[in-house]
Write a protein that holds these residues in place. Structure first.
Motif, PDB file in Angstrom:
ATOM      1  N   SER A 185     -12.201  47.121 -44.952  1.00 46.31           N
ATOM      2  CA  SER A 185     -12.153  47.478 -43.527  1.00 46.31           C
ATOM      3  C   SER A 185     -13.486  48.004 -43.001  1.00 46.31           C
ATOM      4  O   SER A 185     -13.530  48.659 -41.959  1.00 46.31           O
ATOM      5  N   LEU A 186     -14.579  47.699 -43.694  1.00 47.26           N
ATOM      6  CA  LEU A 186     -15.878  48.187 -43.226  1.00 47.26           C
ATOM      7  C   LEU A 186     -16.235  47.629 -41.858  1.00 47.26           C
ATOM      8  O   LEU A 186     -16.903  48.307 -41.057  1.00 47.26           O
ATOM      9  N   ASP A 187     -15.799  46.411 -41.553  1.00 47.23           N
ATOM     10  CA  ASP A 187     -16.087  45.855 -40.231  1.00 47.23           C
ATOM     11  C   ASP A 187     -15.336  46.602 -39.134  1.00 47.23           C
ATOM     12  O   ASP A 187     -15.865  46.831 -38.039  1.00 47.23           O
ATOM     13  N   VAL A 188     -14.108  47.032 -39.453  1.00 46.07           N
ATOM     14  CA  VAL A 188     -13.329  47.814 -38.482  1.00 46.07           C
ATOM     15  C   VAL A 188     -13.954  49.193 -38.316  1.00 46.07           C
ATOM     16  O   VAL A 188     -14.021  49.727 -37.204  1.00 46.07           O
ATOM     17  N   GLU A 193     -16.993  52.995 -35.033  1.00 43.50           N
ATOM     18  CA  GLU A 193     -18.149  53.882 -34.863  1.00 43.50           C
ATOM     19  C   GLU A 193     -18.900  53.544 -33.582  1.00 43.50           C
ATOM     20  O   GLU A 193     -19.313  54.435 -32.831  1.00 43.50           O
ATOM     21  N   GLU A 194     -19.069  52.261 -33.309  1.00 44.42           N
ATOM     22  CA  GLU A 194     -19.762  51.831 -32.084  1.00 44.42           C
ATOM     23  C   GLU A 194     -19.028  52.307 -30.839  1.00 44.42           C
ATOM     24  O   GLU A 194     -19.661  52.624 -29.811  1.00 44.42           O
ATOM     25  N   LEU A 195     -17.708  52.387 -30.925  1.00 44.78           N
ATOM     26  CA  LEU A 195     -16.886  52.748 -29.767  1.00 44.78           C
ATOM     27  C   LEU A 195     -16.548  54.234 -29.703  1.00 44.78           C
ATOM     28  O   LEU A 195     -15.914  54.681 -28.750  1.00 44.78           O
ATOM     29  N   GLY A 196     -16.948  55.002 -30.713  1.00 47.15           N
ATOM     30  CA  GLY A 196     -16.621  56.424 -30.739  1.00 47.15           C
ATOM     31  C   GLY A 196     -15.168  56.686 -31.051  1.00 47.15           C
ATOM     32  O   GLY A 196     -14.599  57.705 -30.638  1.00 47.15           O
ATOM     33  N   ILE A 197     -14.560  55.765 -31.803  1.00 42.57           N
ATOM     34  CA  ILE A 197     -13.153  55.886 -32.198  1.00 42.57           C
ATOM     35  C   ILE A 197     -13.088  56.469 -33.604  1.00 42.57           C
ATOM     36  O   ILE A 197     -13.816  56.035 -34.502  1.00 42.57           O
TER      37      ILE A 197
END
Length: 281
Positions: A185-188, A193-197
């Motif tokens: 799940s590294l892509d998720v 991280e990019e979205l601040g989730i």
């Protein structure tokens, strides 16, 4: 215990949470021991607890984990309880049920079990292949509009499913399997991280049946010996240093286990140690 922001909720929680499933499934401890484990987590500084309506033995036992948490945390307003809906337990099996009407029933049952008038973080447990994903997410969006859910999270999703959900409603967390041995799940994680989730790795110690065997790995045990800590703490510290949006949720059925996991918050691994852990297969 250090703290981290919980997505875009505006609040922070302990950077190490507690996964409560082991308190309610087959082989579960007594209620007394379960309560003691939750209280040990509180004493260790943990303020984030992850549960689900399906953490139980079977259909008749639905909500067991939520009820245990409610009893243990009664009167404690300083913690965040995140629950999930979307799985059912017919005859003890784990089956997806993402029908909007079922999610509404599950959410309302969780409100009763948790003794709350709203759920701060409600997570869709798993996409149902028999139900359009957007329909399931819209059901949670409707419950949010009604005030029954404050924030929405996802679990067991792909990047594409995360993006699809975001087109419908804000998402504050994603809970997928991730640990030093399983990086599927590294892509998720990257997109979160990019979205601040917030990313809540479940099975951060490679699952209940494997957690005790982590010390058999030479790299983990070697680093643990260097720091005078346990291999489990090394595995959790690796996750904490992997991304600032990660909040691991190690499971525990004993006080000793959750106290040990909480100790990973105090461990800082060197760049060389992180590189060694990054290449574990």
């Amino acid at each position: 215990m250090n703290h981290r922001n919980l997505g875009s909720t505006g609040i922070s929680v302990s950077e190490m949470g507690m996964g409560c499933m082991p308190l309610s499934i087959t082989g579960r401890p007594s209620e007394e021991q379960a309560m003691a484990t939750i209280h040990a987590a509180l004493d260790a500084g943990i303020t984030f607890f992850d549960t689900a309506d399906c953490y139980c033995l079977d259909t008749a036992d639905m909500g067991h984990n939520e009820r245990i948490l409610a009893k243990a945390l009664r009167g404690n307003a300083s913690v965040v309880v995140a629950t999930k809906g979307g799985l059912i337990r017919p005859e003890g099996r784990w089956e997806a049920d993402g029908r909007p009407e079922r999610l509404r029933e599950a959410c309302e049952a969780s409100l009763l079990a948790l003794e709350q008038d709203h759920i701060f973080l409600y997570q869709f447990h798993r996409p149902d292949p028999l139900v359009p994903f957007a329909d399931s997410i819209q059901a949670l969006a409707d419950l949010q509009k009604e005030g029954k859910i404050v924030h929405i999270g996802l679990s067991n999703v792909t990047v594409a499913e995360l993006e699809e959900a975001l087109a419908i409603v804000p998402i504050v967390s994603v809970q997928n399997r991730l640990n030093v041995f399983d990086r599927s799940s590294l892509d998720v994680l990257k997109r979160s991280e990019e979205l601040g989730i917030s990313f809540l790795p479940y099975s951060p110690l490679n699952g209940m049946s494997q957690a005790g065997k982590i010390g058999e790995h030479d790299v983990l045990s070697g680093i643990a010996d260097e720091h005078g800590v346990t291999p489990q703490q090394v595995a959790l510290a690796w996750l904490l240093q992997l991304s600032p949006v990660i909040i691991p949720i190690p499971g525990a059925s004993r006080s000793e286990s959750i106290i040990n996991s909480a100790g990973a918050s105090d461990l800082t691994l060197s760049t060389i140690e992180l590189e060694q852990l990054n290449v574990i297969s």
